[in-house]
Design a protein around this motif. Structure first.
Motif, mmCIF file in Angstrom:
data_model
loop_
_atom_site.group_PDB
_atom_site.id
_atom_site.type_symbol
_atom_site.label_atom_id
_atom_site.label_comp_id
_atom_site.label_asym_id
_atom_site.label_seq_id
_atom_site.Cartn_x
_atom_site.Cartn_y
_atom_site.Cartn_z
ATOM 1 N N GLY A 75 -4.960 -5.326 -2.086
ATOM 2 C CA GLY A 75 -6.300 -4.828 -1.773
ATOM 3 C C GLY A 75 -6.983 -5.583 -0.663
ATOM 4 N N GLU A 128 0.823 -1.214 0.000
ATOM 5 C CA GLU A 128 0.000 0.000 0.000
ATOM 6 C C GLU A 128 0.858 1.265 0.000
ATOM 7 N N ASN A 173 -6.732 -2.908 4.577
ATOM 8 C CA ASN A 173 -6.736 -1.450 4.554
ATOM 9 C C ASN A 173 -5.887 -0.952 5.714
ATOM 10 N N GLN A 174 -4.653 -0.523 5.410
ATOM 11 C CA GLN A 174 -3.701 -0.106 6.429
ATOM 12 C C GLN A 174 -3.814 1.395 6.708
ATOM 13 N N ASN A 175 -3.070 1.872 7.681
ATOM 14 C CA ASN A 175 -3.103 3.303 7.984
ATOM 15 C C ASN A 175 -2.358 4.136 6.952
ATOM 16 N N GLU A 204 -11.579 -4.473 -1.491
ATOM 17 C CA GLU A 204 -11.982 -3.073 -1.416
ATOM 18 C C GLU A 204 -12.994 -2.703 -2.499
ATOM 19 N N HIS A 243 -3.008 3.563 3.718
ATOM 20 C CA HIS A 243 -3.790 3.271 2.522
ATOM 21 C C HIS A 243 -4.075 4.520 1.693
ATOM 22 N N TYR A 244 -4.013 5.681 2.313
ATOM 23 C CA TYR A 244 -4.312 6.912 1.574
ATOM 24 C C TYR A 244 -3.405 7.067 0.363
ATOM 25 N N LEU A 272 -14.785 0.372 -0.944
ATOM 26 C CA LEU A 272 -14.222 1.670 -1.299
ATOM 27 C C LEU A 272 -14.374 2.039 -2.767
ATOM 28 N N ASP A 310 -4.890 4.746 -2.218
ATOM 29 C CA ASP A 310 -6.212 5.309 -2.505
ATOM 30 C C ASP A 310 -6.100 6.456 -3.510
ATOM 31 N N ALA A 344 -12.288 -5.512 3.213
ATOM 32 C CA ALA A 344 -11.286 -4.536 3.653
ATOM 33 C C ALA A 344 -11.779 -3.102 3.479
ATOM 34 N N GLY A 345 -13.056 -2.946 3.198
ATOM 35 C CA GLY A 345 -13.644 -1.630 2.981
ATOM 36 C C GLY A 345 -14.280 -1.551 1.610
#
Length: 375
Positions: free
Chosen positions: A132, A85, A135-137, A185, A139-140, A213, A143, A210-211
């Protein structure tokens, strides 16, 4: 006469030097011979911190030990995760645009060292760029690449293309896996008149764990642009996506193949941004049985695909009551193009080595050879 022999030897040597893993119909070939990809997932030593910024020096011995183990077991391939990610590569600026492969400038040399070691042990490497499934911290970063085409272009131009250019002539580079289990995701239950963008067939399937998204359009564009960029730099490159389930890469059994050529091109607009082969992961359910979409309950032909299909993840623990020998054997004997057990990272190496040893002498004209000598 000696001149003729020498000329033939030089030609033969050049042919070997130029050999690439390729595809013919629904199977892989190497040096004119059909090949079954027998191997494992490593998939990392230090999650997202194995390559770039001088990090490979600390894990080099571990990777080379794994390559040696695989060679001893007669295997020929491995799947290794790279960016994940974006935790340590590629190099992002403060606005989320990619400005290079890594901050320390060692990424290419790290990858070359790993691929050189793999070649010594006759192992094809399939780098998996993104993940995918979690979802890690951080991930932005990923993303931004999926949602913002400007940021995606910055990755393509400043990282992906330079990486492919630098590595394309490495004999052990088998192909590129764009993302592991993007369905983690993906938004299920989306209604569309176009099957490429309709995810109602994923209702209650677990997709989106995982979200929830991204739409199919967003993910398919992400893949289409990267695949097109890879092939622009290296027209012979092989590209895939590590799908979590057969539900998303077949039009049979009541499902939709989201990754077929028409869907990828429709989402991203790049005619060459398509997959070279399909990849599916397969684990049994809570009841201990494989679902109807699993490759372990069908022959390859049941999926109705016109490209090779590799079973990219499986393991005895979630193997529907089959032991590891039976799983590798099934993949080989039922028309699939390869099988990669999961995973050395999770402590399953001894078990997978048993399965690999079980099929290492397989050499069938209809299914291919496992033994490969990489030149």
């Amino acid at each position: 006469m000696w001149r003729t022999i020498l000329a033939c030897f030089v030609l033969f040597t050049k042919l070997l030097e130029g050999a690439r893993l390729g595809i013919q119909g629904t199977h892989f070939t190497y040096n004119g011979q059909r090949v079954f990809l027998s191997g494992i997932n490593k998939a990392w030593e230090h999650y997202a911190h194995d390559f770039g910024n001088g990090q490979y020096n600390g894990v080099k011995a571990r990777y080379e030990h794994v390559f040696q183990q695989l060679q001893n077991a007669g295997a020929n391939s491995i799947r290794i995760w790279i960016h994940i990610e974006g935790e340590s590569s590629p190099h992002f600026d403060g606005s989320g645009h990619v400005i290079g492969l890594d901050n320390g400038g060692t990424f290419i040399n790290d990858m070359k060292a790993m691929l050189t070691a793999a070649q010594r042990h006759n192992i094809f490497v399939f780098p998996t760029l993104w993940n995918g499934a979690v979802n890690q911290n951080t991930h932005y970063r990923l993303d931004g690449l999926i949602r913002d085409t400007g940021k995606l272009n910055s990755y393509i131009n400043h990282a992906l293309k330079p990486m492919v250019q630098a590595l394309k002539d490495m004999p052990a580079l088998g192909g590129w896996d764009l993302m592991n289990e993007p369905e983690g995701e993906l938004k299920p239950d989306l209604s569309s008149s176009d099957p490429c963008f309709d995810t109602r067939h994923l209702h209650n399937s677990g997709a989106g764990w995982a979200g929830r998204l991204y739409t199919p359009q967003e993910l398919l564009r992400f893949f289409n642009w990267q695949a097109a960029a890879i092939k622009q730099v290296d027209p012979q490159a092989l590209v895939t996506v590590g799908a979590w389930s057969g539900r998303v890469n077949t039009d049979n059994f009541g499902f939709h193949n989201l990754y077929k050529d028409t869907c990828l091109v429709k989402a991203g607009g790049m005619p060459h941004g398509t997959l070279s082969f399909y990849q599916v992961h397969s684990y049994d359910g809570n009841d201990g049985h494989f679902g109807t979409e699993s490759p372990f309950v069908h022959n390859f032909g049941a999926f109705g695909l016109h490209k090779p299909l590799v079973i990219g993840e499986f393991r005895e623990k979630d193997g529907g009551g089959m032991n590891i020998n039976q799983l590798y054997d099934y993949a080989y004997n039922h028309g699939y193009a390869g099988g990669w057990g999961w995973s050395e990272t999770d402590g399953n190496m001894a078990n997978m080595l048993r399965g690999l040893n079980h099929i290492k002498t397989y050499h069938n004209g209809a299914h291919g050879t496992v033994h490969v000598q990489i030149h």
